[in-house]
Design an enzyme around this catalytic site. Sequence first.
Site, mmCIF file in Angstrom:
data_model
loop_
_atom_site.group_PDB
_atom_site.id
_atom_site.type_symbol
_atom_site.label_atom_id
_atom_site.label_comp_id
_atom_site.label_asym_id
_atom_site.label_seq_id
_atom_site.Cartn_x
_atom_site.Cartn_y
_atom_site.Cartn_z
ATOM 1 N N TYR A 36 -1.860 -0.084 10.688
ATOM 2 C CA TYR A 36 -1.991 -0.451 9.273
ATOM 3 C C TYR A 36 -0.733 -0.025 8.504
ATOM 4 O O TYR A 36 -0.168 -0.809 7.738
ATOM 5 C CB TYR A 36 -3.235 0.217 8.687
ATOM 6 C CG TYR A 36 -3.496 -0.096 7.232
ATOM 7 C CD1 TYR A 36 -4.112 -1.280 6.846
ATOM 8 C CD2 TYR A 36 -3.133 0.806 6.219
ATOM 9 C CE1 TYR A 36 -4.358 -1.569 5.507
ATOM 10 C CE2 TYR A 36 -3.374 0.531 4.888
ATOM 11 C CZ TYR A 36 -3.986 -0.658 4.528
ATOM 12 O OH TYR A 36 -4.222 -0.933 3.191
ATOM 13 N N SER A 86 0.843 -1.200 0.000
ATOM 14 C CA SER A 86 0.000 0.000 0.000
ATOM 15 C C SER A 86 0.874 1.244 0.000
ATOM 16 O O SER A 86 2.028 1.207 0.451
ATOM 17 C CB SER A 86 -0.872 0.031 1.260
ATOM 18 O OG SER A 86 -1.537 1.278 1.377
#
Length: 259
Positions: free
Chosen positions: A162, A149
Amino acid sequence: MGAEQVAIVTGSSRGIGRGIALALAAEGWRIVINYHSNSAAAEETAADVRRSGGDALVVQADTADLDSLNALVDATLDRWGRIDVLVNNAGIAPRRRLDILQTTPASYDEVMAVNLRGPFFLTQRVAREMIRLLGTGVIARPKIVNIGSISAYTSSTSRGEYCISKAGMGMMTKLWADRLAEYGINVYEIRPGIIATDLTAVVKEKYDRLILEEGLTPIRRWGEPEDIGKAVLAIVSDLLPYSTGEVINVDGGFHLHRL
Ligand code: NAP
């Protein structure tokens, strides 16, 4: 391409994983559709895969649970006897977006277990199987693709765990690329930007404004699961044979530093 080849795509019942499964299905791949709790969505994706010319095996497994990941690999081998591609796609955001001054050990542990610990040990198991299958000549040029990501390098202080999990996946990609190169197993990381899925549905209005009005991404549109599917298809079609440990940004140009 793909007629005999088998890909495991974790978290492929919905979202990006589903986009990847459908891209490979169009080239005739046999795909393990993995899901966590939404079996209806998994069956729907499997039906679409079969309609598109591929074949599908639906397997429930929780990437936080290493026993279930081993069972996923066993089920794949029982059914098709080979694994050509592993896509580590399944991932979660924290259940609650909490500032890093407030977030809890439980949230940290959950996100890290699903997003990083599980993919690391699934890769270890699959790599061992790939090495064995290469030795017996069942497969040639297997590959591993990690879905990272932009959060690997972008601070979001309301979901720090995250970001840490995705930064860890960046190093995981390098480690496996380094270790597996001698076997001809290339490892890649795709870094999606802001992609329209259930994961981002909760922040749709914010990103509509940032992308469409403020130009957060030079390419002024949301990414779609198909965008990631196409990138995975390029990789598994062996179009990048002299690249390993490579990061492919599929983010509308988000990663560019602009002045
Ligand atoms: P999503 O729409 O929420 O779909 C998540 C998928 O993962 C579903 O198939 C879900 O299965 C599965 N899953 C969730 N927890 C799991 C677990 N513990 N074990 C196995 N499978 C599990 O998410 P997405 O947006 O497609 O994201 C997919 C990946 O891309 C994630 O790693 C995410 O971090 C990454 N990513 C997404 C974006 C974005 O903008 N969307 C951007 C960058 C990176 P069920 O259907 O059973 O729940």
